[in-house]
Scaffold this active site. Structure first.
Site, PDB file in Angstrom:
ATOM      1  CG  ASP A  57      17.242 -17.692  15.342  1.00  0.00           C
ATOM      2  OD1 ASP A  57      17.638 -17.607  16.501  1.00  0.00           O
ATOM      3  OD2 ASP A  57      16.701 -18.782  14.994  1.00  0.00           O
ATOM      4  CD  GLU A 173      17.146 -22.370  13.471  1.00  0.00           C
ATOM      5  OE1 GLU A 173      16.232 -21.757  13.615  1.00  0.00           O
ATOM      6  OE2 GLU A 173      17.838 -21.994  12.308  1.00  0.00           O
TER       7      GLU A 173
END
Length: 286
Positions: A57, A173
């Protein structure tokens, strides 16, 4: 999707998290780079600041940010990308973090160890409010302190550099509520917004990231007692099921139950600070 939840509910969540139906890695990378460049210029800021953890990420967000500031400089606008390493003591996957930095090749690399500050703060919290904590989840609570200390550092650097802080939040997420409120969930700009995990990886691959970093097992690495604990172990399901859900695909009843429970239970983390809602009374106006 099976179970008691309708397809309408699934797609309502997909829309709420901004996940597009179609996906092309090249187009997404180009548009997100342009977004970052335009937003920095619009804000009259001169830097992007991002913590590099060693995961895909922050690697992907860093690649996008570095490309954006390079494009700005080519257009005559002075800008830089500042990558910061913020380990807690000795990081278990330090080598991966260093490899990420080498791939991104930031304009400026900084490092600060958050262990002293995080431990000192948590010691004071336990001293004054120990009865509220007990001991069973001390490591969990300390993990949140670590995440917030890292964001304090990033904002200090951004303030000094007339910059903005980049967050690495994405749809997978966000769906699971898997971030620390006012920690890694605090940022000025989130260039991975609306992407699920496999799409983040696809953009990283398109931008030239090596396969070992793209496929690295995702971990928040906040728990000292369980270093490099995989995200999927915390979720109880794999990213494939989460990504399928976000792409509108059919998933198992058990996976849907876990996803929906996580989403419903973490709504406050995705919301702005909230106050009471008052209905204006026209008759009461002066």
């Amino acid at each position: 999707m099976t179970g008691n939840w309708s397809v309408d509910e699934q797609f309502e969540i997909i829309r709420a998290l901004g996940v597009p139906g179609a996906f092309d890695a090249e187009r997404e990378a180009r548009e997100r780079i342009a977004f970052l460049a335009g937003y920095l210029r619009q804000a009259n800021a001169r830097a992007y600041v991002l913590g590099i953890s060693g995961g895909v990420d922050s690697l992907t967000a860093g690649l996008l940010a570095q490309a954006a500031v390079r494009a700005l400089r080519e257009d005559g606008y002075l800008a830089q990308f500042i990558a910061v390493r913020l380990p807690y003591g000795t990081q278990a996957d330090e080598a991966a973090a260093r490899e990420c930095l080498a791939v991104i090749n930031p304009d400026l690399g900084l490092e600060a160890n958050v262990k002293t500050a995080a431990d000192a703060l948590f010691t004071e919290v336990r001293k004054s409010a120990g009865d509220l904590f007990g001991t069973a989840r001390d490591d969990f609570h300390l993990g949140n302190v670590k995440a917030r200390q890292r964001m304090i550092y990033q904002y200090a650097i951004a303030g000094a550099a007339n910059g903005l802080v980049i967050g690495t939040d994405h749809a997978a997420e966000a769906l699971m509520g898997f971030f620390t409120k006012h920690g890694d969930g605090a940022a000025d700009v989130v260039p991975l917004s609306g992407l699920n995990k496999r799409r983040v990886r696809a953009i990283a691959t398109y931008m030239g990231a090596p396969s070992d970093l793209v496929s690295k097992v995702p971990t928040a690495d906040l728990e000292t007692d369980a270093p490099l604990k995989p995200d999927e172990e915390v979720y109880g399901i794999g990213y494939d099921a989460i990504d399928d859900f976000l792409e509108g695909k059919t998933i198992s009843k058990s996976a849907a139950e876990r996803i929906l429970a996580a989403y419903r239970g973490s709504g406050h983390k995705r919301a702005l600070p909230i106050g009471p809602a008052f209905v204006a009374d026209p008759a009461a106006a002066p």
